[in-house]
Design a protein around this motif. Structure first.
Motif, PDB file in Angstrom:
ATOM      1  N   GLN A   1     -23.614  26.177  88.754  1.00  0.00           N
ATOM      2  CA  GLN A   1     -23.700  25.290  87.696  1.00  0.00           C
ATOM      3  C   GLN A   1     -23.478  25.635  86.296  1.00  0.00           C
ATOM      4  O   GLN A   1     -22.700  25.022  85.417  1.00  0.00           O
TER       5      GLN A   1
ATOM      6  N   GLY B   1     -20.886  21.143  84.938  1.00  0.00           N
ATOM      7  CA  GLY B   1     -22.234  21.346  85.682  1.00  0.00           C
ATOM      8  C   GLY B   1     -22.306  20.196  86.625  1.00  0.00           C
ATOM      9  O   GLY B   1     -22.951  20.504  87.690  1.00  0.00           O
TER      10      GLY B   1
ATOM     11  N   TRP C   1     -20.532  19.691  89.677  1.00  0.00           N
ATOM     12  CA  TRP C   1     -20.616  20.697  90.502  1.00  0.00           C
ATOM     13  C   TRP C   1     -21.987  20.503  91.329  1.00  0.00           C
ATOM     14  O   TRP C   1     -22.197  20.656  92.596  1.00  0.00           O
TER      15      TRP C   1
ATOM     16  N   GLY D   1     -27.315  19.546  87.512  1.00  0.00           N
ATOM     17  CA  GLY D   1     -26.122  20.425  87.081  1.00  0.00           C
ATOM     18  C   GLY D   1     -25.710  20.291  85.631  1.00  0.00           C
ATOM     19  O   GLY D   1     -25.205  21.146  84.994  1.00  0.00           O
TER      20      GLY D   1
END
Length: 296
Positions: free
Chosen positions: A86, A122, A125, A248
Motif C-alpha cells: 500500500q 493505497g 490496494w 490503505g
C-alpha cells in the motif's frame, strides 16, 4: 473503567521498551561492552541536538501512518500485513502524478492532487483485500502478503519500462509546487517536513473517529464479536471494506514524507520496511491511534 484501560495501555508499552533496554544491556555486558556508555551515545546522537531530534521525527513520520494502517482494521478484527504494498502504490502514484502536473501549478492545487493520488492508490490496494474478504471470505493476512509482491512487480515493471528517467531506477522529479516544506527553522539540516504534522493530525482524527463516534463504536463491535454486531444490525461487510480502504489510504499517505517532503521522486526500494515496522508500532501502542504517535 476507562481510567484503568488507559493506565494499562500506558504501562504495557513502557514496560516493553524497558525490558528491551534491559535485555540489550545484558547482551552488551556479556560481550564486554559498557551499556551505559553505549546508551548514552545513542541518546546524545538522537535526542541530544536539534538535528538528531529532526532525524527521529523524520523516520517516525511514515511509521505513524503505517501504524494507523494496521491499527484501523485491527479494530474490526482484521490483520493488515499489506502496508508495504500500500505504501509502494501510494508513493508511486504520487510521484507519477506529481511529475505530470504543469510546472507552474501553485501548491494549493498541486499538493492536494498529489496527496489524493497517494491516498487513492493505497486505498484501492487495501480495498482489494477487503473485497476478497467480504465476497469470498479469503483471509486478509494471505491476500495482503500476496498483494505486497504484486505491488512490487507492478511498480517495478512501470518504473523500468515507462516512467524511469534514463539510466536510473527512479521517476522524474515532481514539480516544485507539489513539494512539502521542511521544518528547518526548528530542525536545521534535517529532512523532517510538514508531513509530520499531517501524520499526527491523521492519528488524532482517527482516535476521535474510533472512540468518539457511532461509526467507531460499530467498528469496534465488529472486531469484538462479529456475530453479535450483525445481530444488532451492524453491517460487518461495510466495516471490513471501509477499514481496509482507510488503512490503505493511510499507508499511501507515506508518500507525503518520502516523495513530497524528501526525495521529490520515487525510486526502487524507497519506502521498503515501513509497512512491516508499522505492525510493530501498532502492536506496541495497543492499536490506539494516539499512542501510535509515541510508539513511532
Amino acid at each position: 473503567m476507562q481510567f484503568k484501560l488507559t493506565l494499562s495501555e500506558t504501562l504495557r508499552p513502557l514496560l516493553a521498551v524497558l525490558l528491551a533496554f534491559l535485555l540489550g544491556g545484558l547482551l552488551m555486558l556479556i560481550i564486554g561492552k559498557d551499556p551505559f556508555g553505549i546508551y548514552g551515545k545513542m541518546l546524545a546522537m538522537s535526542l541530544g541536538n536539534s538535528y538528531g531530534i529532526g532525524q527521529v521525527l523524520f523516520r517516525a513520520t511514515p511509521l505513524i501512518l503505517t501504524g494507523l494502517a494496521v491499527a484501523i482494521p485491527f479494530q474490526a478484527g482484521l490483520f493488515n500485513i499489506g502496508g508495504e504494498g500500500q505504501v509502494l502504490m501510494g508513493a508511486f502514484a504520487c510521484a507519477v502524478i506529481g511529475a505530470a502536473l504543469p510546472v507552474g501549478l501553485p501548491w494549493v492545487v498541486a499538493v492536494p492532487l498529489c496527496l489524493i493520488a497517494a491516498m487513492l492508490a493505497g486505498s484501492v490496494w487495501g480495498g482489494v483485500a477487503g473485497l476478497l474478504k467480504v465476497h469470498f471470505g479469503i483471509n486478509e493476512v494471505i491476500t495482503t502478503i500476496m498483494l505486497n509482491f504484486i505491488a512490487a512487480a507492478i511498480a517495478g515493471y512501470f518504473l523500468t519500462n515507462v516512467f524511469a528517467v534514463e539510466s536510473t531506477i527512479r521517476t522524474k522529479e515532481i514539480i516544485g509546487g507539489a513539494r512539502l516544506a521542511r521544518l528547518e527553522f526548528l530542525f536545521p539540516r534535517s529532512p523532517v517536513n510538514l508531513s509530520l504534522i499531517l501524520s499526527i493530525g491523521a492519528a488524532i482524527a482517527f482516535y476521535f473517529v474510533i472512540y468518539k463516534t457511532k461509526y467507531g463504536y460499530e467498528l469496534r463491535a465488529v472486531g469484538l464479536n462479529a456475530e453479535a454486531a450483525r445481530y444488532a444490525g451492524i453491517s460487518n461487510e461495510k466495516h471490513v471494506l471501509v477499514s481496509m480502504m482507510a488503512a490503505g489510504a493511510m499507508a499511501g499517505l507515506v508518500a507525503a514524507n518520502s516523495v513530497m517532503g524528501y526525495k521529490g521522486y520515487y525510486e526502487a526500494g524507497q519506502s521498503s520496511g515501513a509497512g512491516i515496522l508499522g505492525i510493530a508500532v501498532a502492536m506496541l501502542a495497543g492499536s490506539n491511534p494516539l499512542w501510535i504517535i509515541f510508539s513511532s
